[in-house]
Design an enzyme around this catalytic site. Structure first.
Site, PDB file in Angstrom:
ATOM      1  N   HIS A  47       4.137 -35.605  -1.768  1.00  0.00           N
ATOM      2  CA  HIS A  47       4.253 -37.082  -2.299  1.00  0.00           C
ATOM      3  C   HIS A  47       3.221 -37.928  -1.863  1.00  0.00           C
ATOM      4  O   HIS A  47       3.369 -39.332  -2.407  1.00  0.00           O
ATOM      5  CB  HIS A  47       6.233 -37.871  -2.129  1.00  0.00           C
ATOM      6  CG  HIS A  47       6.365 -37.465  -0.989  1.00  0.00           C
ATOM      7  ND1 HIS A  47       6.311 -37.026  -0.260  1.00  0.00           N
ATOM      8  CD2 HIS A  47       5.952 -38.571  -0.057  1.00  0.00           C
ATOM      9  CE1 HIS A  47       6.783 -37.535   1.108  1.00  0.00           C
ATOM     10  NE2 HIS A  47       6.474 -38.914   1.078  1.00  0.00           N
ATOM     11  N   ASP A  76       7.246 -29.976  -1.313  1.00  0.00           N
ATOM     12  CA  ASP A  76       6.663 -31.373  -1.084  1.00  0.00           C
ATOM     13  C   ASP A  76       5.498 -30.984   0.075  1.00  0.00           C
ATOM     14  O   ASP A  76       5.359 -31.852   0.966  1.00  0.00           O
ATOM     15  CB  ASP A  76       7.386 -32.079  -0.590  1.00  0.00           C
ATOM     16  CG  ASP A  76       7.315 -33.490  -0.303  1.00  0.00           C
ATOM     17  OD1 ASP A  76       5.987 -33.842  -1.373  1.00  0.00           O
ATOM     18  OD2 ASP A  76       7.608 -34.388  -0.011  1.00  0.00           O
ATOM     19  N   SER A 160       4.944 -39.974   6.686  1.00  0.00           N
ATOM     20  CA  SER A 160       5.242 -38.326   5.986  1.00  0.00           C
ATOM     21  C   SER A 160       4.097 -38.146   5.212  1.00  0.00           C
ATOM     22  O   SER A 160       2.656 -38.099   5.856  1.00  0.00           O
ATOM     23  CB  SER A 160       5.164 -39.020   4.229  1.00  0.00           C
ATOM     24  OG  SER A 160       6.635 -39.504   3.945  1.00  0.00           O
TER      25      SER A 160
END
Length: 177
Positions: A47, A76, A160
């Site tokens: 992402h 992911d 992230s």
């Protein structure tokens, strides 16, 4: 385990700062990655780079254009190749199966942006085998992620793709959701 922040310092040189641009939406983003080999293979979240027209990755103050070379959207996770990279520091990889509930960990990230110091968020492992539904606010897509290690630390957007570091100074996970 010793001092978690000192342990994180062992990994920090191999933390990649990721900047992305999506031209048609005039959007920019930041994220974090982990250098896997000196030639410039970097692990991050899918992402972080999904839909990006331009990916720039900085490691120890050196910036490189990057190509997305592989990904698994359902997990992911993505791998980038830094163009022209060589001699990069590599993150020490540990065994996440050796983690125990209550163990201290540190999440290293790029939440303040690539021109600011990396964040180091201290937390503890709180569970295993967790499932979450992650939503991409830019695209609105949702994915169910399973088999996750849960830890309590104040991570935010930009962290992230960054490493979760054990007290032994080894990467035992990737900050995802």
């Amino acid at each position: 385990p010793g001092d978690p922040l000192a342990a994180a310092g062992l990994v920090e040189p191999a933390v990649a700062r990721i900047d992305t641009e999506v031209h048609y939406q005039n959007a920019v983003g930041t994220g974090t990655g982990i250098v896997l080999d000196p030639g410039g293979q970097v692990l991050t979240n899918f992402h972080v780079v999904a839909g990006a027209d331009r990916i720039t990755v900085s490691v120890v103050g050196r910036a490189f254009p990057a190509d997305l070379v592989g990904y698994d959207r359902r997990r992911d996770i993505a791998v980038l190749r830094l163009i022209g990279a060589g001699g990069l520091p590599v993150a020490p990889i540990g065994d996440s199966a050796a983690l125990m509930e209550g163990e201290p960990v540190v999440a290293i990230g790029n939440a303040q942006g690539s021109n600011a110091p990396l964040t180091r968020e201290v937390g503890t492992v709180t569970g295993f085998g967790r499932t979450v539904t992650a939503e991409d606010t830019l695209t609105g897509s949702k994915d169910e992620l399973t088999g996750l290690i849960e830890f309590a630390a104040p991570v935010i957007a930009g962290d992230s793709g960054g490493p979760v570091v054990s007290g032994a100074g080894q990467v035992v996970g990737v900050t995802t959701a």
